[in-house]
Each structure stands twice: as C-alpha cells, then as structure tokens.
Design an enzyme around this catalytic site. Sequence first.
Site, PDB file in Angstrom:
ATOM      1  N   LYS A 112       0.832  -1.210   0.000  1.00 60.15           N
ATOM      2  CA  LYS A 112       0.000   0.000   0.000  1.00 60.15           C
ATOM      3  C   LYS A 112       0.866   1.260   0.000  1.00 60.15           C
ATOM      4  CE  LYS A 112      -4.396  -1.755   1.806  1.00 60.15           C
ATOM      5  NZ  LYS A 112      -5.465  -1.661   2.826  1.00 60.15           N
ATOM      6  N   LYS A 195      -5.670  -9.868  -5.560  1.00 58.29           N
ATOM      7  CA  LYS A 195      -6.899 -10.030  -4.786  1.00 58.29           C
ATOM      8  C   LYS A 195      -7.903  -8.924  -5.098  1.00 58.29           C
ATOM      9  CE  LYS A 195      -6.756  -7.505  -0.465  1.00 58.29           C
ATOM     10  NZ  LYS A 195      -7.798  -7.444   0.529  1.00 58.29           N
ATOM     11  N   LYS A 198     -11.100  -3.425  -1.942  1.00 59.19           N
ATOM     12  CA  LYS A 198     -11.852  -2.176  -1.944  1.00 59.19           C
ATOM     13  C   LYS A 198     -10.986  -1.039  -2.433  1.00 59.19           C
ATOM     14  CE  LYS A 198     -14.161  -2.975   2.408  1.00 59.19           C
ATOM     15  NZ  LYS A 198     -13.081  -2.949   3.395  1.00 59.19           N
TER      16      LYS A 198
HETATM   17  P1  ATP Z   1      -8.859  -2.462   1.668  1.00 57.24           P
HETATM   18  O1  ATP Z   1      -8.437  -2.541   0.217  1.00 57.24           O
HETATM   19  O2  ATP Z   1      -9.398  -1.110   2.075  1.00 57.24           O
HETATM   20  O3  ATP Z   1      -7.823  -3.023   2.600  1.00 57.24           O
HETATM   21  P2  ATP Z   1     -10.262  -4.949   1.636  1.00 57.24           P
HETATM   22  O4  ATP Z   1     -11.023  -5.224   0.402  1.00 57.24           O
HETATM   23  O5  ATP Z   1      -8.941  -5.617   1.823  1.00 57.24           O
HETATM   24  O6  ATP Z   1     -10.139  -3.377   1.751  1.00 57.24           O
HETATM   25  P3  ATP Z   1     -10.799  -5.165   4.453  1.00 57.24           P
HETATM   26  O7  ATP Z   1     -11.825  -4.336   5.146  1.00 57.24           O
HETATM   27  O8  ATP Z   1      -9.360  -4.764   4.586  1.00 57.24           O
HETATM   28  O9  ATP Z   1     -11.179  -5.234   2.891  1.00 57.24           O
HETATM   29  O10 ATP Z   1     -10.929  -6.684   4.872  1.00 57.24           O
HETATM   30  C1  ATP Z   1     -12.124  -7.236   5.425  1.00 57.24           C
HETATM   31  C2  ATP Z   1     -12.046  -8.741   5.371  1.00 57.24           C
HETATM   32  O11 ATP Z   1     -12.199  -9.195   4.036  1.00 57.24           O
HETATM   33  C3  ATP Z   1     -10.700  -9.325   5.862  1.00 57.24           C
HETATM   34  O12 ATP Z   1     -10.979 -10.444   6.665  1.00 57.24           O
HETATM   35  C4  ATP Z   1      -9.995  -9.734   4.603  1.00 57.24           C
HETATM   36  O13 ATP Z   1      -9.140 -10.848   4.820  1.00 57.24           O
HETATM   37  C5  ATP Z   1     -11.178 -10.141   3.726  1.00 57.24           C
HETATM   38  N1  ATP Z   1     -10.863  -9.987   2.304  1.00 57.24           N
HETATM   39  C6  ATP Z   1     -10.561  -8.811   1.671  1.00 57.24           C
HETATM   40  N2  ATP Z   1     -10.358  -9.034   0.368  1.00 57.24           N
HETATM   41  C7  ATP Z   1     -10.538 -10.369   0.152  1.00 57.24           C
HETATM   42  C8  ATP Z   1     -10.474 -11.219  -1.018  1.00 57.24           C
HETATM   43  N3  ATP Z   1     -10.190 -10.722  -2.206  1.00 57.24           N
HETATM   44  N4  ATP Z   1     -10.717 -12.541  -0.859  1.00 57.24           N
HETATM   45  C9  ATP Z   1     -11.000 -13.064   0.355  1.00 57.24           C
HETATM   46  N5  ATP Z   1     -11.077 -12.322   1.492  1.00 57.24           N
HETATM   47  C10 ATP Z   1     -10.860 -10.993   1.398  1.00 57.24           C
HETATM   48 MG    MG Z   2      -7.627  -4.970   3.419  1.00 56.57          MG
END
Ligand code: ATP
Ligand code: MG
Length: 332
Positions: A112, A195, A198
């Site tokens: 990041k 992956k 968000k």
């Molecule tokens: P950001 O990009 O802001 O970090 P994020 O999409 O990674 O957002 P988080 O809020 O950080 O979402 O994570 C929430 C939960 O979703 C965590 O338990 C993380 O492991 C899970 N998660 C996030 N992205 C994935 C994915 N692509 N596949 C499976 N689990 C995911």
């Molecule tokens: Mg995350």
Amino acid sequence: RPRVLSGIQPTADSFHLGNYLGALRNWVAMQETHDTFYCVVDLHAITMGHDPVLLRKRTRVSAAQLLAVGLDPEQCTLFVQSHVPEHAQLGWVMNCITGFGEASRMTQFKDKSAKQGADRTSVGLFTYPVLQAADILLYHADAVPVGEDQRQHLELTRDLAQRFNTTFGQTFTVPAPFIIKDTAKITDLQEPTAKMSKSASTANGLVELLEEPARIAKKIKSAVTDTGREIVFDQANKPGVSNLLTIYAALTGRSIEDLVAAYDGRGYGDLKKDLAEVVVEFVKPIQQRTNAYLDDPAQLDKLLAVGAEKARAVAAPTLRAVYDRIGFLAPG
Ligand code: ATP
Ligand code: MG
C-alpha cells in the site's frame, strides 16, 4: 464457547464478494458456535486519507450491510471501533512492544505504501497491524475469521501476545487464524492474479454487494478469462476461470467438480452468463435489507450503541489489567 473477533473497514460504499466469501459468511456462521465480536474498524479506515462526510456515511452503510448479510445483534456483539476507546489505548501499548523492523516486514504495508509513495504514507498505516493486534487481544479472542491476506497480520498478533505474556505476565489469549481455504482469496475480475480489494481494484475488477444488478452482470460477463476455451479449475494456469468457478461454487453450494462436469464442452460465455445470474440473485435481497436498515439511521445507531456497551464490558477490564501489569500508576 470459544471467542471470536473480526473487523472490516468502512473504506468503500459497499463490501465486495471477496469480503463476503473470504470473511463475512464465516462471521455469520460462527454466531451459532462461538461468542462473536464484530466491529466496523473506523480507526483503521483513516490510515490512507479519507473524507469525514463519506466516512460517517460508510460506517452506517457497513453496519447495515453486516446486518443484511445475516449478523444478528441478539447473537453477536456488533459495534464501531471508535466507540470503544480501549482499542486506541491498547494500540499505543502494543506499539511500544513492536519492533520497527518487525513492523517493516508487513507486506500489506509495503504494497500500500509503495503505491502512495513514502511522503504520502501515514505512520498510522505503518502501525495498522499493531492496532489490529490490540483489537483482537482486547477480547481474548481464540479465533479470527479473515481472508488469506490477513495471515501475516495474525502471525504478528500472536507474536505480540506471546511477547507481552512473557515480559509482563500471562495476560492475553494467543489467537488462531480461521481461514476458509476454498474462498480465502477471491481475485480481481480484470486482474485475476491480484486479490479483489476495496482500495486497490478498479471498478470493473470488483463485484460490490450494493451495486446495480445490471452492472454486476455486465462486469462478470466481461471478466478476464484465460487462453484456451476449456472450463477447468487450474489456479496457476487459468486464474480467471478458476476464480469464476470458486465464486460460483461458494454461492450455490455446488462443488467445483460438479460445475466443471456441467460445463464440459460449453464455452466461457455460458459460464459467465449463468454466474452473472447467480450473483445477481444473491445480492438482491442483501440490497433490500441494507436499504431497510439505512431507512432508519436512529435505530441503527441505537443498535450500535448497545453493541459498543457490550464490547466495552470486555475491553475495559482487559485494558485495566494491561495498565496494571506494565506499571502505570492507578489514578487515585
Ligand atoms: P482495503 O483494500 O481497504 O484493505 P479490503 O477489500 O482488503 O479493503 P478489508 O476491510 O481490509 O477489505 O478486509 C475485510 C475482510 O475481508 C478481511 O478479513 C480480509 O481478509 C477479507 N478480504 C478482503 N479481500 C478479500 C479477497 N479478495 N478474498 C478473500 N477475502 C478478502
Ligand atoms: Mg484490506
């Protein structure tokens, strides 16, 4: 009952399929078997720069979605992280037992921060996994249901818990990660080796729970697939098709083998068309329920206040014990 804690960031207008399949559906299932604490982690959401108006809105939207996917406030403790000040307080203590080099090895920070450049990267982003450790340790959680991307952070949490216990006396439970193998990593529709995220995915790579069904269908139909035309599950050589099969299997309860057999001799187009329908039918009721919660924000806020009170009843005694062990003078 074993105790569980997990959190999700209110960093977008909607959660995505990766969040749901990698984490949230486990949150829902574990309500039946565990003593569950779930939080919307707004302290974490300000580590990358944010808009205050959006953050407040997204915090409510996040809570509403969590209820919509099946969290039951009678069964779990659902709260907003900043409503429980002990998170930030324990976070500071944990910062002081974390090595700078140790924190520097976190790959999520490296990824990041590399994207933003050092001068735009906050120290908050650097200590994010340390605050995450505090989130978990405050509740003496035995297990933490998360996606694969959180494994390294969980390992840090375990190290910090053990270090504190050894240095200052037995205080924390050492938590274990709880990762559903099959859907631990849902990938980006446009970049199927990365992956779904968000903050990092482009709009077309992301399937959001709250987006317009017609748009979802369009995105799935234009997902990047692989060379060849055979529908097989092969994550190394066919990451795009494999990701679609993973999502399909998880949402329908059918096995990958069953799907592969059913699509034998058919093309990617058929698979995408059917999957688009499956996803659309899955999100529709979630969208309706989310909107119903958002229609009554006062009720939603009340529910979150009750959750915060339940959370504090556990977090406050933990922090008191920590302050005592590390030698802070109790206020007279
Ligand atoms: P950001 O990009 O802001 O970090 P994020 O999409 O990674 O957002 P988080 O809020 O950080 O979402 O994570 C929430 C939960 O979703 C965590 O338990 C993380 O492991 C899970 N998660 C996030 N992205 C994935 C994915 N692509 N596949 C499976 N689990 C995911
Ligand atoms: Mg995350």
